[in-house]
Enzyme design. Structure first.
Site, short mmCIF file in Angstrom:
data_model
loop_
_atom_site.label_atom_id
_atom_site.label_comp_id
_atom_site.label_asym_id
_atom_site.label_seq_id
_atom_site.Cartn_x
_atom_site.Cartn_y
_atom_site.Cartn_z
N HIS A 4 -8.60 1.49 -1.30
CA HIS A 4 -8.94 1.49 -2.72
C HIS A 4 -8.72 0.10 -3.29
O HIS A 4 -8.00 -0.71 -2.72
CB HIS A 4 -8.14 2.53 -3.51
CG HIS A 4 -6.67 2.36 -3.44
ND1 HIS A 4 -5.90 2.68 -2.33
CD2 HIS A 4 -5.78 1.90 -4.36
CE1 HIS A 4 -4.63 2.43 -2.57
NE2 HIS A 4 -4.52 1.95 -3.79
N HIS A 57 -7.82 -1.96 -6.92
CA HIS A 57 -7.36 -1.93 -8.30
C HIS A 57 -8.11 -2.99 -9.10
O HIS A 57 -8.21 -4.13 -8.66
CB HIS A 57 -5.86 -2.27 -8.38
CG HIS A 57 -4.96 -1.31 -7.70
ND1 HIS A 57 -4.31 -0.30 -8.38
CD2 HIS A 57 -4.59 -1.19 -6.41
CE1 HIS A 57 -3.58 0.38 -7.53
NE2 HIS A 57 -3.73 -0.13 -6.32
N GLN A 102 0.85 -1.20 0.00
CA GLN A 102 0.00 0.00 0.00
C GLN A 102 0.88 1.24 0.00
O GLN A 102 1.77 1.39 0.84
CB GLN A 102 -0.92 0.01 1.23
CG GLN A 102 -1.93 1.15 1.21
CD GLN A 102 -2.88 1.11 2.40
OE1 GLN A 102 -2.68 0.41 3.39
NE2 GLN A 102 -3.93 1.90 2.31
#
Length: 138
Positions: A101, A103, A95
């Site tokens: 988040h 991907h 990270q």
């Protein structure tokens, strides 16, 4: 909460321009500015959560259905051979931006890169003991 010093909070909430492909009340999905492959997208919550351990359960329950929706659109549009869904937590896990988040990365048989790790050979007794301990926590 939105953090003033978080770039992903700003991207998710329209402070900076992006190549946005989807938006709802909880998330913005954008094309990654430094993509691993064409179509590499990021699912960004509009509220700030540092990582998986902090994200609200109600919001997190919406992540995989959205990942499926984005992956399906990418596969249909790009004709990719596969999709990686990647979510990193902590520096040691890769990270680099400390805003939760996900991907979504289109993959091709010929793209010549790998997201993987060496497979270990665990001790079966240790595995059984660990499974028992984890099951008790869950």
């Amino acid at each position: 909460m939105i953090k003033d010093d978080c770039i992903f909070c700003k991207l998710a909430n329209g402070v900076f321009p992006t190549n946005k492909i989807y938006e709802d009340e909880d998330f913005t999905v954008i094309l990654d500015a430094a993509p691993a492959n064409k179509g590499h997208a990021l699912i960004l919550p509009k509220q700030h959560y540092t990582n998986l351990f902090e994200i609200d359960d109600e919001v997190s329950s919406k992540v995989m259905p959205l990942a499926k929706k984005v992956a399906t659109a990418l596969k249909e549009e790009l004709g990719c051979d596969g999709i990686n869904v990647v979510q990193n937590n902590g520096t040691s896990a890769g990270q680099t931006v400390f805003h939760f988040h996900v991907h979504i990365i289109p993959r091709y048989d010929s793209d010549n890169f790998d997201i993987g790790w060496p497979q270990g050979e665990p001790d079966s007794a240790e595995q059984a003991e660990l499974a028992e301990k984890l099951a008790a926590r869950l």
